[in-house]
Motif scaffolding. Structure first.
Motif, PDB file in Angstrom:
ATOM      1  N   ALA A  14       0.856  -1.359   0.009  1.00 40.58           N
ATOM      2  CA  ALA A  14       0.098   0.253   0.045  1.00 40.58           C
ATOM      3  C   ALA A  14       0.965   1.168  -0.015  1.00 40.58           C
ATOM      4  CB  ALA A  14      -0.849   0.020   1.133  1.00 40.58           C
ATOM      5  N   GLU A  15       2.034   1.101   0.437  1.00 38.06           N
ATOM      6  CA  GLU A  15       2.958   2.332   0.396  1.00 38.06           C
ATOM      7  C   GLU A  15       3.474   2.838  -1.030  1.00 38.06           C
ATOM      8  OE1 GLU A  15       6.145   1.689   2.973  1.00 38.06           O
ATOM      9  OE2 GLU A  15       5.076   1.155   4.648  1.00 38.06           O
ATOM     10  N   VAL A  16       3.474   1.966  -1.906  1.00 34.35           N
ATOM     11  CA  VAL A  16       3.588   2.430  -3.350  1.00 34.35           C
ATOM     12  C   VAL A  16       2.527   3.063  -4.007  1.00 34.35           C
ATOM     13  CG1 VAL A  16       4.557   1.631  -5.560  1.00 34.35           C
ATOM     14  CG2 VAL A  16       5.474   0.624  -3.610  1.00 34.35           C
ATOM     15  N   GLU A  17       2.555   4.168  -4.377  1.00 28.41           N
ATOM     16  CA  GLU A  17       1.535   5.046  -5.051  1.00 28.41           C
ATOM     17  C   GLU A  17       1.220   4.439  -6.546  1.00 28.41           C
ATOM     18  OE1 GLU A  17      -0.195   9.506  -5.549  1.00 28.41           O
ATOM     19  OE2 GLU A  17       1.955   9.209  -5.281  1.00 28.41           O
ATOM     20  N   ASP A  18      -0.136   3.737  -6.618  1.00 23.60           N
ATOM     21  CA  ASP A  18      -0.261   3.212  -7.933  1.00 23.60           C
ATOM     22  C   ASP A  18      -0.843   4.314  -8.780  1.00 23.60           C
ATOM     23  OD1 ASP A  18      -0.724   1.338  -9.710  1.00 23.60           O
ATOM     24  OD2 ASP A  18      -2.474   0.526  -9.135  1.00 23.60           O
ATOM     25  N   ILE A  19       0.204   4.908  -9.555  1.00 21.11           N
ATOM     26  CA  ILE A  19      -0.056   5.717 -10.540  1.00 21.11           C
ATOM     27  C   ILE A  19       0.771   5.705 -11.659  1.00 21.11           C
ATOM     28  CG2 ILE A  19      -1.106   7.610  -8.870  1.00 21.11           C
ATOM     29  CD1 ILE A  19       1.700   9.122  -9.358  1.00 21.11           C
ATOM     30  N   VAL A  20       0.524   6.266 -12.780  1.00 20.05           N
ATOM     31  CA  VAL A  20       1.001   6.095 -14.175  1.00 20.05           C
ATOM     32  C   VAL A  20       1.970   7.036 -13.971  1.00 20.05           C
ATOM     33  CG1 VAL A  20       1.241   6.033 -16.330  1.00 20.05           C
ATOM     34  CG2 VAL A  20      -0.598   5.037 -15.438  1.00 20.05           C
ATOM     35  N   ALA A  21       3.548   6.756 -13.999  1.00 17.79           N
ATOM     36  CA  ALA A  21       4.600   7.721 -13.781  1.00 17.79           C
ATOM     37  C   ALA A  21       4.730   8.614 -15.036  1.00 17.79           C
ATOM     38  CB  ALA A  21       5.975   6.942 -13.380  1.00 17.79           C
ATOM     39  N   ASP A  22       5.492   9.725 -14.809  1.00 22.53           N
ATOM     40  CA  ASP A  22       5.742  10.768 -15.889  1.00 22.53           C
ATOM     41  C   ASP A  22       6.558  10.059 -17.031  1.00 22.53           C
ATOM     42  OD1 ASP A  22       5.948  13.632 -13.784  1.00 22.53           O
ATOM     43  OD2 ASP A  22       4.321  12.576 -14.838  1.00 22.53           O
ATOM     44  N   ASN A  23       6.514  10.337 -18.044  1.00 25.90           N
ATOM     45  CA  ASN A  23       7.216   9.985 -19.334  1.00 25.90           C
ATOM     46  C   ASN A  23       8.738   9.799 -18.889  1.00 25.90           C
ATOM     47  OD1 ASN A  23       4.995   9.462 -20.934  1.00 25.90           O
ATOM     48  ND2 ASN A  23       5.240  11.285 -22.062  1.00 25.90           N
ATOM     49  N   THR A  24       9.249   8.637 -19.026  1.00 26.25           N
ATOM     50  CA  THR A  24      10.794   8.588 -18.704  1.00 26.25           C
ATOM     51  C   THR A  24      11.312   8.617 -19.989  1.00 26.25           C
ATOM     52  OG1 THR A  24       9.914   6.807 -17.074  1.00 26.25           O
ATOM     53  CG2 THR A  24      12.348   6.854 -17.551  1.00 26.25           C
ATOM     54  N   SER A  25      12.641   9.412 -19.720  1.00 32.20           N
ATOM     55  CA  SER A  25      13.434   9.615 -20.959  1.00 32.20           C
ATOM     56  C   SER A  25      14.207   8.326 -21.402  1.00 32.20           C
ATOM     57  CB  SER A  25      14.361  10.878 -20.551  1.00 32.20           C
ATOM     58  OG  SER A  25      15.340  10.414 -19.567  1.00 32.20           O
ATOM     59  N   ASP A  26      14.526   8.457 -22.495  1.00 30.38           N
ATOM     60  CA  ASP A  26      15.409   7.487 -23.080  1.00 30.38           C
ATOM     61  C   ASP A  26      16.864   7.337 -22.296  1.00 30.38           C
ATOM     62  OD1 ASP A  26      13.709   7.131 -25.094  1.00 30.38           O
ATOM     63  OD2 ASP A  26      14.696   7.603 -26.766  1.00 30.38           O
ATOM     64  N   GLU A  27      17.250   8.411 -21.795  1.00 35.76           N
ATOM     65  CA  GLU A  27      18.580   8.370 -21.275  1.00 35.76           C
ATOM     66  C   GLU A  27      18.333   7.729 -19.843  1.00 35.76           C
ATOM     67  OE1 GLU A  27      17.310  10.964 -22.708  1.00 35.76           O
ATOM     68  OE2 GLU A  27      18.746  11.325 -24.294  1.00 35.76           O
ATOM     69  N   VAL A  28      17.422   7.801 -19.169  1.00 34.69           N
ATOM     70  CA  VAL A  28      17.135   7.352 -17.920  1.00 34.69           C
ATOM     71  C   VAL A  28      16.978   5.693 -18.239  1.00 34.69           C
ATOM     72  CG1 VAL A  28      15.389   6.992 -16.159  1.00 34.69           C
ATOM     73  CG2 VAL A  28      15.987   9.523 -16.742  1.00 34.69           C
ATOM     74  N   TYR A  81      12.806  -2.326 -11.855  1.00 36.07           N
ATOM     75  CA  TYR A  81      12.348  -0.984 -11.652  1.00 36.07           C
ATOM     76  C   TYR A  81      10.767  -0.728 -11.472  1.00 36.07           C
ATOM     77  CZ  TYR A  81      17.556  -0.420 -12.624  1.00 36.07           C
ATOM     78  OH  TYR A  81      18.808  -0.552 -12.801  1.00 36.07           O
ATOM     79  N   PHE A  82      10.215  -1.769 -10.948  1.00 37.72           N
ATOM     80  CA  PHE A  82       8.507  -1.501 -10.874  1.00 37.72           C
ATOM     81  C   PHE A  82       8.275  -0.222 -10.175  1.00 37.72           C
ATOM     82  CE2 PHE A  82       9.992  -4.868  -8.175  1.00 37.72           C
ATOM     83  CZ  PHE A  82       9.617  -4.359  -6.699  1.00 37.72           C
ATOM     84  N   LYS A  83       8.916  -0.097  -9.011  1.00 35.37           N
ATOM     85  CA  LYS A  83       8.589   1.181  -8.118  1.00 35.37           C
ATOM     86  C   LYS A  83       8.944   2.609  -8.683  1.00 35.37           C
ATOM     87  CE  LYS A  83       9.335  -1.400  -3.408  1.00 35.37           C
ATOM     88  NZ  LYS A  83       9.827  -1.111  -2.203  1.00 35.37           N
ATOM     89  N   CYS A  84       9.779   2.412  -9.679  1.00 40.03           N
ATOM     90  CA  CYS A  84       9.998   3.764 -10.207  1.00 40.03           C
ATOM     91  C   CYS A  84       8.742   4.272 -10.954  1.00 40.03           C
ATOM     92  CB  CYS A  84      11.313   3.735 -11.050  1.00 40.03           C
ATOM     93  SG  CYS A  84      12.987   3.314 -10.269  1.00 40.03           S
ATOM     94  N   HIS A  85       7.772   3.480 -11.321  1.00 45.23           N
ATOM     95  CA  HIS A  85       6.640   3.615 -12.274  1.00 45.23           C
ATOM     96  C   HIS A  85       5.427   3.480 -11.164  1.00 45.23           C
ATOM     97  CE1 HIS A  85       9.220   3.914 -15.652  1.00 45.23           C
ATOM     98  NE2 HIS A  85      10.048   2.892 -15.337  1.00 45.23           N
ATOM     99  N   GLY A  86       5.564   3.493  -9.987  1.00 42.61           N
ATOM    100  CA  GLY A  86       4.527   3.513  -9.015  1.00 42.61           C
ATOM    101  C   GLY A  86       3.567   2.102  -9.380  1.00 42.61           C
ATOM    102  N   ILE A  87       4.401   1.046  -9.698  1.00 45.46           N
ATOM    103  CA  ILE A  87       3.692  -0.305  -9.660  1.00 45.46           C
ATOM    104  C   ILE A  87       3.809  -0.864  -8.439  1.00 45.46           C
ATOM    105  CG2 ILE A  87       3.731  -2.448 -10.635  1.00 45.46           C
ATOM    106  CD1 ILE A  87       4.584  -1.208 -13.196  1.00 45.46           C
ATOM    107  N   SER A  88       2.622  -1.605  -7.668  1.00 46.75           N
ATOM    108  CA  SER A  88       2.878  -1.908  -6.260  1.00 46.75           C
ATOM    109  C   SER A  88       3.452  -3.257  -6.267  1.00 46.75           C
ATOM    110  CB  SER A  88       1.212  -1.969  -5.748  1.00 46.75           C
ATOM    111  OG  SER A  88       0.869  -0.631  -5.599  1.00 46.75           O
ATOM    112  N   PRO A  89       4.187  -3.606  -5.561  1.00 48.28           N
ATOM    113  CA  PRO A  89       4.822  -5.000  -5.607  1.00 48.28           C
ATOM    114  C   PRO A  89       3.970  -6.118  -4.527  1.00 48.28           C
ATOM    115  CG  PRO A  89       6.213  -3.862  -3.767  1.00 48.28           C
ATOM    116  CD  PRO A  89       5.107  -2.888  -4.732  1.00 48.28           C
ATOM    117  N   GLY A  90       4.041  -7.320  -4.776  1.00 47.67           N
ATOM    118  CA  GLY A  90       3.441  -8.157  -4.013  1.00 47.67           C
ATOM    119  C   GLY A  90       4.167  -8.399  -2.655  1.00 47.67           C
ATOM    120  N   LEU A  91       3.609  -8.383  -1.639  1.00 45.70           N
ATOM    121  CA  LEU A  91       4.275  -8.606  -0.259  1.00 45.70           C
ATOM    122  C   LEU A  91       3.662  -9.988   0.317  1.00 45.70           C
ATOM    123  CD1 LEU A  91       4.019  -5.013   1.348  1.00 45.70           C
ATOM    124  CD2 LEU A  91       6.005  -6.054   0.146  1.00 45.70           C
TER     125      LEU A  91
END
Length: 518
Positions: free
Chosen positions: A66-80, A271-281
């Motif tokens: 529940a601590e991971v915010e389940d939102i679609v993250a902003d566009n990530t650049s190619d460099e990232v 890198y799921f957390k970088c995109h607001g995807i909640s992992p299973g615990l």
């Protein structure tokens, strides 16, 4: 005119020199710039997330963070993306290009729920994959191949018939020594299929010496990869092409996206957390152990005696396709929660005895001999003649089926030449039947049947008038009438049915039954 010709020659020469000076595309630039406007996503992207979340393991052993915010993250650049892929501790190369980006975006946008579900399942399956790969000395990042193969669904079946976590075709599986039959499919066994997948990947890498080609061959077979290599080398005149990205457009369309999808799977599962995807615990730990089974046993027998859900047994043992372990053929393994393994060993006799008549496999069956003299009286087969009055719309074939005889026998008995019969016509039907012969006292079959029926009627009347002492039994989950009857000495299923006015075999948990005391 001469000046114009001279100028044209200078321009042409300059163009040739520019072309000669421009560097030829290298493998590195192809990997970084290649694009495809007709991308075909793997079947695993079509997985029904709702159905997967009904999985027994997901419902009972995992929960979303529940601590991971389940939102679609902003566009990530190619460099990232490039820097994150470079940071992965992998032996297998993870290049970035527009095709890889399209697969990553599919995971982090439209298939976010699928990623969350796979993260939950990965807690159980990833240690199994890692162990198998480690035993063969394979790169551990290959553990993410089942993500794109089956979305971590052990009973997944593709449109082509590939089955299991690693999606083996039946021919490949049998070639690797895996057992596939009506009752057992080792393609669905997480341990066995992972061992064979690691071994197969090792063989493919030995053929190509390149992981991208070995991974592509895992998807479409070495034959298709070899064909793509031959065509690419023939078209370019270069016999040294041995890179996935150089032969990309020569591969089957479904395989082109396989390596990019593999790279995307490694990215998103890290890198799921970088995109607001909640992992299973993990709600609670699931520690399992194995017991060897050398008798034929049904999951429902185990479930009833050990008081554990059948779904739990299925999740841990998906290789048994019909809920039957055919241990009578040769020993098989059964995986259970560690606390249940000892219970199984101690209760094995009770498990095998539970509803044994229902689940036992009959080895020898003797057909009924109608000429055998048994029971009360003697029987023999005799020619019995009956008469049938033809009704409207009836034909000889309809009448023959009704009495279990042939059309020709009816014709013979009635002297008929053709198939024509009339309504109201009386036909003689002759057939052999089992009948009781006269007994020593001269009584005939009809008299004996009449006497028997009268005796049964009197006996039934006497039983109805008498009252019998009973006790009460509250039905538990998984219990059947035969199982309850075995609990009480001298009591049969028929006794319980009679005492409770039950016609069939259906009972429900919580129901109170009267058990006759004998």
């Amino acid at each position: 005119m001469k000046l114009q010709i001279i100028l044209s020659s200078i321009v042409a020469a300059g163009a040739c020199m520019a072309a000669w000076a421009a560097p030829a595309p290298t493998i590195l630039t192809i990997k970084e710039t290649i694009s495809d406007t007709a991308i075909v996503f793997p079947e695993s992207f079509e997985t029904d997330t709702r159905e997967m979340r009904e999985n027994w393991y997901i419902r009972n052993y995992t929960a979303l963070d529940a601590e991971v915010e389940d939102i679609v993250a902003d566009n990530t650049s190619d460099e990232v993306f490039i820097e994150r892929l470079k940071a992965l501790p992998t032996e297998i190369e993870m290049p970035f290009n527009p095709i890889v980006r399209s697969y990553i975006e599919m995971y982090i946008t439209r298939r976010r729920e699928l990623v969350e579900t796979m993260l939950g399942m990965s807690m159980y399956y990833m240690p199994i994959f890692e162990q198998a790969l480690e035993q063969e000395g394979m790169p551990l990042e290959l553990k993410y191949l089942p993500v794109i193969e089956s979305a971590l669904n052990p009973v997944a079946v593709s449109r082509a018939g590939a089955t299991g976590l690693w999606q083996f075709m039946i021919g490949t599986a049998k070639g690797l020594g895996m057992e596939v039959n009506t009752l057992v499919d080792e393609r669905r066994d997480p341990y066995r299929s992972s061992e064979m997948a690691a071994r197969y990947l090792k063989e493919l890498y030995g053929i190509y010496g390149d992981w991208s080609l070995a991974i592509a061959a895992y998807n479409c077979g070495p034959g298709n990869v070899n064909k793509a290599l031959r065509r690419a080398n023939a078209d370019s005149g270069d016999t040294g092409k041995k890179d996935f990205w150089e032969i990309y457009y020569y591969l089957p369309r479904e395989t082109r996206g396989y390596v990019p999808a593999f790279i995307a799977a490694n990215y998103v599962m890290t890198y799921f957390k970088c995109h607001g995807i909640s992992p299973g615990l993990a709600k609670k730990p699931l520690i399992t152990d194995t017991v060897s089974i050398d008798r034929r046993v049904h999951f429902k027998q185990i479930s009833a005696v050990l008081n554990m859900p059948v779904d739990e047994i299925r999740v841990l043992n998906p290789q048994y396709r019909k809920d039957i372990i055919p241990g009578n053929v040769h020993p098989y393994k059964l995986i259970l929660p560690s606390q249940q393994v000892y219970s199984y060993i101690m209760s094995e006799d009770s498990i095998l005895a539970y509803d044994s008549n229902k689940y036992a496999l009959r080895g020898v069956v003797n057909p009924v001999d109608y000429d055998d003299n048994s029971g009360n009286g003697s029987y023999e087969r005799k020619l019995v003649t009956k008469y049938h009055k033809v009704r409207r719309g009836e034909s000889l074939s309809v009448i023959a089926r009704k009495y279990g005889v042939t059309v020709s026998s009816i014709k013979r008995a009635n002297g008929l030449r053709g198939d024509g019969i009339q309504r109201g016509q009386l036909l003689k039907i002759s057939s052999y039947q089992r009948v009781r012969v006269k007994d020593n006292n001269g009584g005939n079959d009809d008299q004996q049947q009449l006497a028997s029926a009268s005796a049964k009627k009197k006996s039934s009347s006497t039983k109805k008038k008498s009252t019998q002492a009973t006790r009460k039994h509250k039905v538990k989950s998984g219990e059947t009438l035969s199982g309850i009857a075995m609990l009480y000495r001298g009591v049969t299923v028929a006794d319980i049915r009679r005492a409770n006015g039950i016609r069939g075999s259906r009972i429900r948990a919580g129901q109170t039954l009267l058990i006759p005391i004998k």
